[in-house]
Design an enzyme around this catalytic site. Structure first.
Site, mmCIF file in Angstrom:
data_model
loop_
_atom_site.group_PDB
_atom_site.id
_atom_site.type_symbol
_atom_site.label_atom_id
_atom_site.label_comp_id
_atom_site.label_asym_id
_atom_site.label_seq_id
_atom_site.Cartn_x
_atom_site.Cartn_y
_atom_site.Cartn_z
ATOM 1 N N LYS A 294 -0.254 -14.429 -12.548
ATOM 2 C CA LYS A 294 0.564 -14.865 -13.688
ATOM 3 C C LYS A 294 2.027 -14.445 -13.495
ATOM 4 O O LYS A 294 2.945 -15.197 -13.818
ATOM 5 C CB LYS A 294 -0.017 -14.287 -14.979
ATOM 6 C CG LYS A 294 -1.393 -14.884 -15.295
ATOM 7 C CD LYS A 294 -2.114 -14.081 -16.355
ATOM 8 C CE LYS A 294 -3.450 -14.713 -16.706
ATOM 9 N NZ LYS A 294 -4.292 -13.830 -17.514
ATOM 10 N N GLY B 46 -2.590 -17.151 -22.090
ATOM 11 C CA GLY B 46 -3.490 -17.897 -22.984
ATOM 12 C C GLY B 46 -2.766 -18.797 -23.957
ATOM 13 O O GLY B 46 -2.034 -19.705 -23.551
ATOM 14 N N ARG C 58 -20.687 -27.927 -13.855
ATOM 15 C CA ARG C 58 -21.709 -27.645 -12.849
ATOM 16 C C ARG C 58 -23.128 -27.971 -13.309
ATOM 17 O O ARG C 58 -23.873 -28.623 -12.610
ATOM 18 C CB ARG C 58 -21.626 -26.175 -12.449
ATOM 19 C CG ARG C 58 -21.271 -26.010 -10.991
ATOM 20 C CD ARG C 58 -21.456 -24.613 -10.511
ATOM 21 N NE ARG C 58 -21.198 -23.601 -11.512
ATOM 22 C CZ ARG C 58 -20.294 -22.640 -11.393
ATOM 23 N NH1 ARG C 58 -19.551 -22.573 -10.332
ATOM 24 N NH2 ARG C 58 -20.132 -21.735 -12.327
ATOM 25 N N GLU D 247 -12.487 -13.123 -15.768
ATOM 26 C CA GLU D 247 -12.611 -14.103 -14.685
ATOM 27 C C GLU D 247 -14.057 -14.146 -14.191
ATOM 28 O O GLU D 247 -14.837 -13.220 -14.439
ATOM 29 C CB GLU D 247 -11.701 -13.696 -13.518
ATOM 30 C CG GLU D 247 -10.239 -13.719 -13.850
ATOM 31 C CD GLU D 247 -9.792 -15.083 -14.356
ATOM 32 O OE1 GLU D 247 -9.848 -16.050 -13.593
ATOM 33 O OE2 GLU D 247 -9.388 -15.175 -15.531
ATOM 34 N N VAL E 296 -13.330 -22.024 -22.135
ATOM 35 C CA VAL E 296 -12.055 -22.689 -22.432
ATOM 36 C C VAL E 296 -12.219 -24.216 -22.459
ATOM 37 O O VAL E 296 -11.653 -24.890 -23.314
ATOM 38 C CB VAL E 296 -10.967 -22.245 -21.416
ATOM 39 C CG1 VAL E 296 -9.662 -22.986 -21.659
ATOM 40 C CG2 VAL E 296 -10.736 -20.737 -21.517
ATOM 41 N N VAL F 266 -0.789 -18.849 -18.120
ATOM 42 C CA VAL F 266 -0.167 -17.532 -18.351
ATOM 43 C C VAL F 266 -0.198 -17.208 -19.837
ATOM 44 O O VAL F 266 0.298 -17.983 -20.662
ATOM 45 C CB VAL F 266 1.304 -17.509 -17.868
ATOM 46 C CG1 VAL F 266 1.891 -16.102 -17.997
ATOM 47 C CG2 VAL F 266 1.422 -17.993 -16.435
ATOM 48 N N GLU G 142 0.766 -24.529 -18.852
ATOM 49 C CA GLU G 142 1.094 -23.533 -19.882
ATOM 50 C C GLU G 142 -0.053 -22.542 -20.092
ATOM 51 O O GLU G 142 0.164 -21.342 -20.279
ATOM 52 C CB GLU G 142 1.399 -24.258 -21.211
ATOM 53 C CG GLU G 142 1.781 -23.339 -22.339
ATOM 54 C CD GLU G 142 3.058 -22.550 -22.042
ATOM 55 O OE1 GLU G 142 4.115 -23.153 -21.892
ATOM 56 O OE2 GLU G 142 2.968 -21.298 -21.953
HETATM 57 N N1 HSE Z 1 -9.233 -13.288 -17.303
HETATM 58 C C1 HSE Z 1 -8.009 -13.660 -17.918
HETATM 59 C C2 HSE Z 1 -7.575 -12.566 -18.850
HETATM 60 C C3 HSE Z 1 -8.198 -14.950 -18.635
HETATM 61 O O1 HSE Z 1 -8.403 -11.721 -19.190
HETATM 62 O O2 HSE Z 1 -6.424 -12.527 -19.249
HETATM 63 C C4 HSE Z 1 -6.935 -15.557 -19.187
HETATM 64 O O3 HSE Z 1 -6.043 -15.915 -18.179
#
Ligand code: HSE
Length: 331
Positions: free
Chosen positions: A202, A131, A41, A187, A11, A129, A126
């Site tokens: 979310k 994307g 990192r 994630e 992202v 939640v 924004e």
């Molecule tokens: N891991 C999250 C998903 C990323 O799959 O919706 C977006 O918030």
């Protein structure tokens, strides 16, 4: 607007690409936006973005101290740790703070919103939640006139992608999850997706905006998709529906709010059943608006669209309470 970007994963890199690709458009629609500093990192890692001409900062917290930064954008992730330290430091130092980090906002959103109010800067999330889908803006602004009785949505792209491909291809859970990771949907710890925790984060944010409740993960019943088998999906299909992992929050006449995350059988006649792959969707039931449905890509690179939309709002001077009301009003 001078921006510092913390995190250069999928992202973060997409955000940088967007800011570079649409620089002229963004200048017309808001102000000229320039990324002056980045931090991630591993400096040596090959990335899908061009950081040449941008200061590389080893200690991410230094981004919040720079005089040449107006907005800090955080796409590091995590409910606490560096993300929280950076948020606090940025807001205290009078920088606007834009984040895609739902775990951070669900856990510390009220404190950070208070801090933003105290220091007269903007806290925006924004991208945290759904994307690319502008759900928070829609709820805070477009539907602000309504008393909302319920929200129901597919809030996790990874789970929806897994359930969709399991059903359509009969593909194996682990293989699809690996693809979701490669595509930047999952994630860092994908059990947060699979076990419904990401959806709960979310939902807690949505419930704050819609019902004025301080995010409270303890108040949410959470069940993920780990126990869902191919047989379950086939049985649902035979009954004319699909299983979707939904986040649902309702308010009854007495003002009591109930929040839950669970796999739900949804008949194919309902639009949400036909939202597949990485797509997310949110249905909102308002007293004057009636039913509203919004859908779009909920994870991965498109999330950059929501981050930059927050930057455009700040550049335009469209600022306001992070949750739509003063933080002290959240109960
Ligand atoms: N891991 C999250 C998903 C990323 O799959 O919706 C977006 O918030």
């Amino acid at each position: 607007m001078r921006i510092a970007l913390a995190g250069l994963g999928h992202v973060g890199a997409a955000t940088l690409r967007l800011l570079q690709a649409n620089a002229e458009l963004l200048a017309e629609r808001g102000q000229m936006m320039k990324v002056v500093a980045v931090s991630a990192r591993d400096k040596g890692k090959k990335r899908d973005c061009d950081v040449s001409g941008i200061d590389w900062v080893d200690d991410v917290l230094d981004l919040a101290k720079r005089d040449d930064v107006d907005i800090v954008v955080e796409v590091v992730g995590g409910a606490s740790g560096i993300a929280l330290e950076l948020a606090r430091a940025a807001l205290k130092n009078g920088k606007h703070f834009v984040t895609a980090n739902k775990a951070l906002i669900a856990a510390h959103g009220v404190e950070l919103a208070q801090m933003a109010e105290t220091h007269k800067v903007q806290l925006s999330f924004e991208a945290s939640v759904c994307g690319a889908v502008p759900v928070l803006k829609m709820l805070r602004e477009g539907l602000a006139a309504n008393r909302i009785s319920s929200i129901r949505g597919i809030l996790n792209g990874t789970c929806n992608y897994i359930l969709t491909r399991m059903e359509s291809e009969g593909a194996d859970f682990a293989t699809i999850l690996a693809d979701a990771q490669k595509l930047g949907y999952a994630e860092a710890d994908p059990s947060d997706d699979i076990d419904g925790i990401d959806t709960a984060n979310k939902l807690a944010i949505l419930a704050a905006v819609v019902f004025g409740r301080a995010p409270d993960l303890g108040a949410i019943f959470v069940e993920g998709i780990r126990a869902i088998t191919l047989q379950d999906l086939r049985a649902a299909s035979a009954k004319g529906g699909r299983i979707k992992l939904l986040g649902i929050a309702t308010r009854n006449e007495a003002g009591e709010v109930t929040q839950r995350v669970q796999p739900v059988f949804v008949p194919l006649t309902e639009a949400v059943a036909n939202v597949g792959g990485v797509f997310n969707a949110l249905e909102i039931s308002g007293d004057f608006s009636g039913e509203t449905l919004i859908q779009g890509r909920g994870a991965g690179d498109p999330t950059a669209s929501a981050i930059v939309a927050d930057l455009v709002d700040i550049a335009r001077g469209n600022r306001g309470y992070a949750f739509g009301v003063p933080a002290e009003k959240l109960v």
